[in-house]
Design a protein around this motif. Sequence first.
Motif, PDB file in Angstrom:
ATOM      1  N   PHE A 178       0.833  -1.199   0.000  1.00  0.00           N
ATOM      2  CA  PHE A 178       0.000   0.000   0.000  1.00  0.00           C
ATOM      3  C   PHE A 178       0.872   1.256   0.000  1.00  0.00           C
ATOM      4  CE2 PHE A 178      -2.402   3.400   2.010  1.00  0.00           C
ATOM      5  CZ  PHE A 178      -3.539   3.395   1.220  1.00  0.00           C
ATOM      6  N   SER A 179       0.538   2.182  -0.881  1.00  0.00           N
ATOM      7  CA  SER A 179       1.266   3.446  -0.996  1.00  0.00           C
ATOM      8  C   SER A 179       0.265   4.543  -1.331  1.00  0.00           C
ATOM      9  CB  SER A 179       2.347   3.367  -2.077  1.00  0.00           C
ATOM     10  OG  SER A 179       2.834   4.647  -2.410  1.00  0.00           O
ATOM     11  N   GLY A 180       0.244   5.592  -0.508  1.00  0.00           N
ATOM     12  CA  GLY A 180      -0.671   6.693  -0.775  1.00  0.00           C
ATOM     13  C   GLY A 180      -0.436   7.340  -2.118  1.00  0.00           C
ATOM     14  N   LYS A 181       0.826   7.462  -2.502  1.00  0.00           N
ATOM     15  CA  LYS A 181       1.172   8.082  -3.785  1.00  0.00           C
ATOM     16  C   LYS A 181       0.597   7.284  -4.953  1.00  0.00           C
ATOM     17  CE  LYS A 181       5.159   9.205  -6.699  1.00  0.00           C
ATOM     18  NZ  LYS A 181       6.647   9.218  -6.781  1.00  0.00           N
ATOM     19  N   TRP A 182       0.798   5.964  -4.929  1.00  0.00           N
ATOM     20  CA  TRP A 182       0.305   5.135  -6.020  1.00  0.00           C
ATOM     21  C   TRP A 182      -1.210   5.017  -5.996  1.00  0.00           C
ATOM     22  CZ3 TRP A 182       3.119   4.140 -10.071  1.00  0.00           C
ATOM     23  CH2 TRP A 182       4.503   4.133  -9.942  1.00  0.00           C
ATOM     24  N   MET A 183      -1.810   5.075  -4.802  1.00  0.00           N
ATOM     25  CA  MET A 183      -3.260   5.023  -4.729  1.00  0.00           C
ATOM     26  C   MET A 183      -3.867   6.262  -5.373  1.00  0.00           C
ATOM     27  SD  MET A 183      -5.832   4.967  -1.461  1.00  0.00           S
ATOM     28  CE  MET A 183      -5.640   6.754  -1.295  1.00  0.00           C
ATOM     29  N   ILE A 184      -3.279   7.447  -5.095  1.00  0.00           N
ATOM     30  CA  ILE A 184      -3.778   8.680  -5.701  1.00  0.00           C
ATOM     31  C   ILE A 184      -3.636   8.628  -7.210  1.00  0.00           C
ATOM     32  CG2 ILE A 184      -3.364  11.160  -5.885  1.00  0.00           C
ATOM     33  CD1 ILE A 184      -2.599  11.119  -2.913  1.00  0.00           C
ATOM     34  N   ARG A 185      -2.513   8.067  -7.675  1.00  0.00           N
ATOM     35  CA  ARG A 185      -2.331   7.919  -9.127  1.00  0.00           C
ATOM     36  C   ARG A 185      -3.435   7.060  -9.726  1.00  0.00           C
ATOM     37  NH1 ARG A 185       1.326   3.646 -12.122  1.00  0.00           N
ATOM     38  NH2 ARG A 185      -0.449   2.513 -11.276  1.00  0.00           N
ATOM     39  N   ASP A 186      -3.773   5.951  -9.053  1.00  0.00           N
ATOM     40  CA  ASP A 186      -4.818   5.055  -9.553  1.00  0.00           C
ATOM     41  C   ASP A 186      -6.194   5.702  -9.467  1.00  0.00           C
ATOM     42  OD1 ASP A 186      -3.034   3.057 -10.222  1.00  0.00           O
ATOM     43  OD2 ASP A 186      -3.177   2.064  -8.280  1.00  0.00           O
ATOM     44  N   VAL A 187      -6.421   6.520  -8.422  1.00  0.00           N
ATOM     45  CA  VAL A 187      -7.688   7.239  -8.323  1.00  0.00           C
ATOM     46  C   VAL A 187      -7.855   8.172  -9.519  1.00  0.00           C
ATOM     47  CG1 VAL A 187      -8.943   9.023  -7.038  1.00  0.00           C
ATOM     48  CG2 VAL A 187      -7.905   7.125  -5.810  1.00  0.00           C
ATOM     49  N   TYR A 188      -6.807   8.936  -9.833  1.00  0.00           N
ATOM     50  CA  TYR A 188      -6.894   9.867 -10.954  1.00  0.00           C
ATOM     51  C   TYR A 188      -7.049   9.121 -12.278  1.00  0.00           C
ATOM     52  CZ  TYR A 188      -5.981  13.839 -13.979  1.00  0.00           C
ATOM     53  OH  TYR A 188      -6.100  14.811 -14.943  1.00  0.00           O
ATOM     54  N   ALA A 189      -6.341   8.006 -12.429  1.00  0.00           N
ATOM     55  CA  ALA A 189      -6.468   7.210 -13.657  1.00  0.00           C
ATOM     56  C   ALA A 189      -7.895   6.707 -13.825  1.00  0.00           C
ATOM     57  CB  ALA A 189      -5.485   6.043 -13.622  1.00  0.00           C
TER      58      ALA A 189
END
Length: 561
Positions: A178-189
């Motif tokens: 789990f990574s907040g940075k990658w989660m935000i990227r996936d949310v935007y995608a």
Amino acid sequence: MRFAENNRISHRQLFRQIILVFPAPFLLCLFKNGEMLGVNAMAGTILAAVLLSFYVIWLIRLAPAYGELSRMTGNITVRFIGLFFLLYVILSAAFLADLLAKVIPQSLISGISGKWLSLLAVAACSLGTHRGMQRRGRIAEISGGIFLAGILLLMILSAGQGKAEYFLETVEGTGSRFSGKWMIRDVYAFLCVFSGVGLLPFGLEKVEKQGSARKPVILAFLTVCGIVLGMQVLLPAVFGKNRLLAETYPVLPLLDGADLPGNVLARFDVIWMGFLVFGLLFSLGSLFHYGNQIAEKTKLGSGRYWIPAAGWILSLYERNGAGIEKYYGWYLAYIFVPLLLVVQIFLSVENKGRWKKKALSVSLFFFVSLMGTGCAAVEPEKRMYPLALGAGVSEEGFVLKYAMPDMNVTTGQEKPEEDPVSVLTLAGRNFQEIEKVYNRSQEKFLDLGHLQVVILDESMLTEENRKAFLEYLKQEEHVGEDVYMFRTGMLGEVFHWKGAEESSVGEYLQGIQENRTTGQQKKGVTLREAYHQFYQDGTLPWIPSVWVNGDLLEVDYGSAE
């Protein structure tokens, strides 16, 4: 049963139109080469679903502003907004046309250029773009529920193929923490691919009780998010991490392994593709309908003909081997979504109004014609149906053996003097050359869609040979992944063996595998399992061996005995 009146659609019809538009493109494109999978992607999907719910409420309140564009803004502004949305419509149509040109020849119809198939799809979906909203609502009323039920049923059937250890490979693998940075990227995608919802206000005037439409709309988008979330669990559980990284469209082979007693679902992947193609066609028709209405309302004339034409022409564009597929995601992330928010904020501070807009469109007859044409526009009597495929090494390179039972035997019309089992043997430097030899020397179309077993000579188990063979099978789109695999040191003898019932080796080996009670069945190795281990470490699982002993064909299942 309650229907809308006065050329308006009901909330139920609106819900079903949304269900028809979004799932098919998402299922095909979101998970390419392992994208949007893992813990971060799942968390991102859940968060994106929450954000979409609030965004939908804002869009519904913004609908009156969409309806008064020409009155509350100048001619230049209204045309700029119209061109902004039309560019999205054309690029999205080009993307879907390109997608149809790739997946239909790969899974449904071979032997016809994908470009011509996409042209037919675009032409068919452009028909009726000027028709009323209620007619389109009735299409969704009839087909939306069936489409959703079919997608959910297919997911349930595929769930039985999943394995916990495969799922954990993706969840616990490197880069999946789990990574907040990658989660935000996936949310935007995820929000980018959902950006088509920005066109929703154009259609709300033709929905009865527009102010209370938020409930069905939010429920529809949450349903789509639920389907995506289910696939984020299902795909890793069925394929494993390394296999997903190698798959361009992992959804396509998802049901290749689906089977029920009696071989009922041996080729159920064709039905799965039917649902996906139907969804793509509905999405494409919806874009054309929106485009035509936007063009008329923003003083750009009728877009009934030139929008579909522009979309198809753009789908053919390639630069340095890269087409619309490569640039479309960048366009959404860096141009359309940011500017969409700017436009909507601008409209939100303007006066309220009303917008006349007709909703979504689909060409059902084209879908029916596609499904009715068969797999390759070749009549059944002009095909060759191997039930067993053998692979070995020859002096030239490789050899393939195709075992076909005589159809007269199958139908009980055999003649005593005829050989009931025919074996075709072809050799070449590689498997692609063998295919060319077949096409030069055989009059019938080679249909591997009914293949039941694959038998490897012991010489094919070396690292180089097994890699070449599996890569060849992978590009044969009609080979199901539920095919059983065997190995032998007697390839020629096995393929020329005849059973007591004059059965072929393919029928016999599948019968040994499946025609037993639950306690008697042996654990065979399927092509899907072979793919999984091959993508893991380049090896193959232990494959049952088969050999001829007098008049008998025997199988050794090793520890499964």
